[in-house]
Design an enzyme around this catalytic site. Structure first.
Site, short mmCIF file in Angstrom:
data_model
loop_
_atom_site.label_atom_id
_atom_site.label_comp_id
_atom_site.label_asym_id
_atom_site.label_seq_id
_atom_site.Cartn_x
_atom_site.Cartn_y
_atom_site.Cartn_z
N CYS A 24 -33.31 11.35 5.33
CA CYS A 24 -33.98 12.54 5.74
C CYS A 24 -35.47 12.43 5.92
O CYS A 24 -36.11 13.27 6.08
CB CYS A 24 -33.60 14.03 5.01
SG CYS A 24 -31.75 14.25 5.55
N HIS A 79 -27.65 14.55 -0.15
CA HIS A 79 -27.45 14.05 0.89
C HIS A 79 -26.03 14.09 1.42
O HIS A 79 -25.21 13.55 0.54
CB HIS A 79 -28.21 12.74 1.13
CG HIS A 79 -28.09 12.65 2.88
ND1 HIS A 79 -28.94 13.10 3.69
CD2 HIS A 79 -27.36 11.57 3.43
CE1 HIS A 79 -28.59 12.36 5.04
NE2 HIS A 79 -27.68 11.54 4.63
N CYS A 80 -25.52 14.98 2.32
CA CYS A 80 -24.03 14.88 2.73
C CYS A 80 -23.84 13.57 3.85
O CYS A 80 -24.54 13.64 5.01
CB CYS A 80 -23.80 16.00 3.35
SG CYS A 80 -21.94 15.77 3.99
N CYS A 131 -22.04 15.18 7.09
CA CYS A 131 -22.75 15.91 8.20
C CYS A 131 -24.14 15.30 8.48
O CYS A 131 -24.86 15.73 9.29
CB CYS A 131 -23.42 17.27 7.25
SG CYS A 131 -21.82 18.26 6.99
N CYS A 142 -29.46 16.94 4.43
CA CYS A 142 -29.34 17.17 3.00
C CYS A 142 -29.08 18.57 2.94
O CYS A 142 -29.48 19.41 3.85
CB CYS A 142 -30.84 16.82 2.45
SG CYS A 142 -31.29 15.17 2.08
N HIS A 145 -18.36 17.75 0.01
CA HIS A 145 -18.00 18.13 1.60
C HIS A 145 -16.51 18.37 1.55
O HIS A 145 -15.49 17.57 1.02
CB HIS A 145 -18.23 17.08 2.32
CG HIS A 145 -17.99 17.28 3.89
ND1 HIS A 145 -19.14 17.79 4.72
CD2 HIS A 145 -16.91 17.26 4.94
CE1 HIS A 145 -18.43 18.15 5.74
NE2 HIS A 145 -17.22 17.51 5.88
N CYS A 146 -16.09 19.58 1.91
CA CYS A 146 -14.77 19.90 1.99
C CYS A 146 -14.19 19.85 3.25
O CYS A 146 -14.44 20.48 4.34
CB CYS A 146 -14.82 21.60 1.57
SG CYS A 146 -12.96 22.20 1.61
#
Length: 134
Positions: A80, A90-91, A94, A97, A104-105
């Site tokens: 990012c 950071h995901c 997705c 950040c 993450h669900c």
């Protein structure tokens, strides 16, 4: 008949809060955590890690950043291109950040960092779901 009315009201509330929460994006760090173009060039052109840490420390001096890496450096997201605030991660799903992210669900479709942005909707989903199941 009264039970059916109550059931359907709770079910509609459950679906409404679920969809509202799913389509609410998690909160990202503000623009002040993004590096300027000149700072990015200076950081990327430097090959020595010690000097890179010094560049990040100079930029982060005026930011509210307290959490450091294991070696004492400023946390930085390469994907990012921003200086990470506290509890920002950071995901990879997705590709952004997220502030106060835990994980993450897959059931909730977003990051559970949304406790920060959508706590009310998150709690309402579980409240309505538990009452619908009764």
């Amino acid at each position: 008949v009264a039970y059916l009315v109550v059931f359907h009201i709770l079910f509609v509330l459950f679906v409404w809060t679920y969809w509202k929460s799913v389509f609410t994006l998690p909160i990202q760090p503000g623009k002040k955590f993004h590096m300027s173009y000149a700072d990015q060039e200076r950081y990327e052109n430097e090959e020595r890690p010690e000097v890179q840490r010094q560049i990040l420390a100079e930029i982060a001096r005026k930011l509210p950043v307290y959490t450091r890496t294991g070696n004492g450096g400023i946390r930085f997201c390469d994907r990012c291109q921003l200086i990470k605030p506290d509890r920002c991660h950071h995901c990879s799903v997705c590709a952004m950040c997220v502030l106060k992210m835990d994980h993450h669900c897959p059931w909730y479709v977003l990051d559970t960092g949304l406790w920060f942005s959508e706590r009310k909707g998150y709690l309402h989903i579980f409240l309505y779901a538990s009452h619908v199941c009764m």
